[in-house]
Write an enzyme that holds these catalytic residues in place. Structure first.
Site, PDB file in Angstrom:
ATOM      1  N   HIS A   1      27.815  -1.638 -11.323  1.00  0.00           N
ATOM      2  CA  HIS A   1      28.753  -2.345 -10.435  1.00  0.00           C
ATOM      3  C   HIS A   1      28.178  -3.640  -9.864  1.00  0.00           C
ATOM      4  O   HIS A   1      28.927  -4.573  -9.590  1.00  0.00           O
ATOM      5  CB  HIS A   1      29.165  -1.439  -9.266  1.00  0.00           C
TER       6      HIS A   1
ATOM      7  N   CYS B   1       7.729  -0.213  -1.778  1.00  0.00           N
ATOM      8  CA  CYS B   1       6.958  -0.129  -0.536  1.00  0.00           C
ATOM      9  C   CYS B   1       7.154   1.287   0.001  1.00  0.00           C
ATOM     10  O   CYS B   1       7.555   2.183  -0.753  1.00  0.00           O
ATOM     11  CB  CYS B   1       7.346  -1.228   0.462  1.00  0.00           C
ATOM     12  N   GLY B   2       6.876   1.524   1.276  1.00  0.00           N
ATOM     13  CA  GLY B   2       6.981   2.886   1.798  1.00  0.00           C
ATOM     14  C   GLY B   2       8.406   3.421   1.715  1.00  0.00           C
ATOM     15  O   GLY B   2       8.659   4.495   1.173  1.00  0.00           O
ATOM     16  N   THR B   3       9.341   2.644   2.266  1.00  0.00           N
ATOM     17  CA  THR B   3      10.753   3.056   2.248  1.00  0.00           C
ATOM     18  C   THR B   3      11.569   2.310   1.196  1.00  0.00           C
ATOM     19  O   THR B   3      12.622   2.788   0.784  1.00  0.00           O
ATOM     20  CB  THR B   3      11.403   2.725   3.609  1.00  0.00           C
ATOM     21  N   GLY B   4      11.135   1.103   0.857  1.00  0.00           N
ATOM     22  CA  GLY B   4      11.915   0.206  -0.004  1.00  0.00           C
ATOM     23  C   GLY B   4      12.718  -0.796   0.820  1.00  0.00           C
ATOM     24  O   GLY B   4      13.241  -1.765   0.275  1.00  0.00           O
ATOM     25  N   ILE B   5      12.789  -0.572   2.119  1.00  0.00           N
ATOM     26  CA  ILE B   5      13.651  -1.422   2.965  1.00  0.00           C
ATOM     27  C   ILE B   5      13.091  -2.843   3.102  1.00  0.00           C
ATOM     28  O   ILE B   5      13.798  -3.833   2.858  1.00  0.00           O
ATOM     29  CB  ILE B   5      13.863  -0.775   4.350  1.00  0.00           C
ATOM     30  N   GLY B   6      11.842  -2.950   3.482  1.00  0.00           N
ATOM     31  CA  GLY B   6      11.246  -4.275   3.674  1.00  0.00           C
ATOM     32  C   GLY B   6      11.261  -5.088   2.386  1.00  0.00           C
ATOM     33  O   GLY B   6      11.581  -6.284   2.395  1.00  0.00           O
ATOM     34  N   MET B   7      10.931  -4.440   1.283  1.00  0.00           N
ATOM     35  CA  MET B   7      10.910  -5.131  -0.019  1.00  0.00           C
ATOM     36  C   MET B   7      12.301  -5.656  -0.360  1.00  0.00           C
ATOM     37  O   MET B   7      12.445  -6.779  -0.854  1.00  0.00           O
ATOM     38  CB  MET B   7      10.435  -4.178  -1.127  1.00  0.00           C
TER      39      MET B   7
ATOM     40  N   HIS C   1       0.825  -1.221   0.000  1.00  0.00           N
ATOM     41  CA  HIS C   1       0.000   0.000   0.000  1.00  0.00           C
ATOM     42  C   HIS C   1       0.856   1.268   0.000  1.00  0.00           C
ATOM     43  O   HIS C   1       0.485   2.277  -0.586  1.00  0.00           O
ATOM     44  CB  HIS C   1      -0.950  -0.013   1.198  1.00  0.00           C
TER      45      HIS C   1
ATOM     46  N   ARG D   1      36.188  -6.109 -13.161  1.00  0.00           N
ATOM     47  CA  ARG D   1      36.448  -6.366 -11.735  1.00  0.00           C
ATOM     48  C   ARG D   1      35.141  -6.533 -10.951  1.00  0.00           C
ATOM     49  O   ARG D   1      35.098  -7.205  -9.923  1.00  0.00           O
ATOM     50  CB  ARG D   1      37.307  -5.264 -11.127  1.00  0.00           C
ATOM     51  N   HIS D   2      34.074  -5.933 -11.475  1.00  0.00           N
ATOM     52  CA  HIS D   2      32.783  -6.041 -10.778  1.00  0.00           C
ATOM     53  C   HIS D   2      32.180  -7.441 -10.920  1.00  0.00           C
ATOM     54  O   HIS D   2      31.468  -7.906 -10.050  1.00  0.00           O
ATOM     55  CB  HIS D   2      31.817  -4.977 -11.296  1.00  0.00           C
TER      56      HIS D   2
HETATM   57  C1  RB5 Z   1       4.098  -0.181   5.588  1.00  0.00           C
HETATM   58  O1  RB5 Z   1       3.535   0.646   6.542  1.00  0.00           O
HETATM   59  C2  RB5 Z   1       5.613  -0.024   5.558  1.00  0.00           C
HETATM   60  O2  RB5 Z   1       6.162  -0.636   6.671  1.00  0.00           O
HETATM   61  C3  RB5 Z   1       6.173  -0.616   4.284  1.00  0.00           C
HETATM   62  O3  RB5 Z   1       5.617   0.024   3.187  1.00  0.00           O
HETATM   63  C4  RB5 Z   1       7.675  -0.520   4.088  1.00  0.00           C
HETATM   64  O4  RB5 Z   1       8.142   0.772   4.262  1.00  0.00           O
HETATM   65  C5  RB5 Z   1       8.471  -1.550   4.771  1.00  0.00           C
HETATM   66  O5  RB5 Z   1       9.691  -1.602   4.708  1.00  0.00           O
END
Ligand code: RB5
Length: 153
Positions: free
Chosen positions: A101, A68-74, A12, A135-136
């Site tokens: 790279h 996703c919101g930050t891209g971190i979880g994905m 979302h 090298r990469h």
């Molecule tokens: C959802 O609220 C948020 O946690 C998700 O989009 C994402 O940022 C997770 O890394």
């Protein structure tokens, strides 16, 4: 730019940006498979990360995009899959280098971080930039060897 089949997914937090990126890809000659989500209603990002990563891992698609919101979880979820090099690129410099790279095969972006115009510039850069090899290649091979050692899905 080589036109490719691309698989895309979001939660979302990335839904609106996914729609924008998908539209841009289609307008630019890519064939896009969208695995969802389909609205800004709350969903779990690993579900979409896993589907996209699995299908790229199996060779069904050469590249994928996850938002996703930050891209971190994905990125955390996608990088659990064999052969996946998912790169979180919330800026152009990282987009260029993730391809040149790291030979990244999944682009990850933060829908709550990026404006649409900049996200499209990142997408275009990711699609246009070729792996430098040399090298990469050796370093990417080292990552892939670590994967063999520990085992992945
Ligand atoms: C959802 O609220 C948020 O946690 C998700 O989009 C994402 O940022 C997770 O890394």
């Amino acid at each position: 730019m080589t036109k490719q089949n691309i698989i895309i997914g979001s939660d979302h937090g990335g839904y609106h940006l996914k729609e924008t990126v998908k539209h841009w890809l289609e307008m630019n000659g890519f064939t896009v498979t969208d695995v969802g989500c389909d609205s800004s209603e709350s969903v779990d990002y690993p579900v979409f990360a896993c589907e996209v990563a699995q299908r790229v891992s199996r060779g069904e698609f050469p590249r994928g995009i996850l938002i996703c919101g930050t891209g971190i979880g994905m990125s955390m979820a996608a990088n659990k899959y064999r052969g996946i090099r998912a790169a979180l690129c919330n800026d152009l410099f990282c987009a260029t280098h993730s391809r040149a790279h790291n030979d990244a095969n999944i682009l990850v972006m933060g829908g709550r971080i990026l404006g649409s115009a900049y996200a499209l510039a990142i997408t275009k850069e990711f699609m246009n930039t070729k792996f430098d090899g040399g090298r990469h290649r050796k370093r990417v091979d080292q990552i892939m060897k670590a994967e063999e050692k520990w085992g992945k899905k």
